[in-house]
Scaffold this motif. Structure first.
Motif: not given
Length: 122
Positions: A120-122
């Motif tokens: 996931e890209v945070v």
């Protein structure tokens, strides 16, 4: 104008591949293994590269034919220069066309090599 743009794209692809790599992670082996599939899909009418493949083939036949010896016989430097230009164009056109084919084969996405990690890209 369209031909000039295609020629320019082929030379640009060759230059980019020679200087910085092809711009993506496509390896030489992937390109080489894609060529028979590209020719087969083109001949079956699935891929639209027939004109480009015919031009690459015609240029290759010209460079390998005895007809190409005529410029070398009369104009040594010009004859060698035309060979260098044509072979450079062939290499660039093959790089460009295999990139285009691999993108077509992957549904319009750039070919991916290596491992893909989920995250996931945070």
């Amino acid at each position: 104008m369209g031909r000039t743009l295609r020629r320019t794209a082929a030379f640009t692809a060759l230059w980019k591949a020679l200087i910085t790599g092809s711009g993506n992670d496509t390896s030489f082996v992937q390109r080489l293994s894609a060529m028979p599939r590209m020719v087969g899909n083109t001949l079956r009418g699935k891929y639209d590269g027939l004109g480009r493949l015919l031009m690459i083939s015609a240029a290759t036949v010209y460079v390998m034919s005895p007809v190409d010896m005529v410029p070398e016989a009369f104009f040594l430097l010009f004859g060698l220069a035309d060979d260098v230009i044509i072979v450079s164009w062939i290499a660039g056109a093959l790089l460009s066309e295999t990139d285009r084919y691999l993108m077509w084969e992957n549904g319009g996405k750039a070919p991916v090599s290596g491992t893909i990690l989920d995250g996931e890209v945070v």
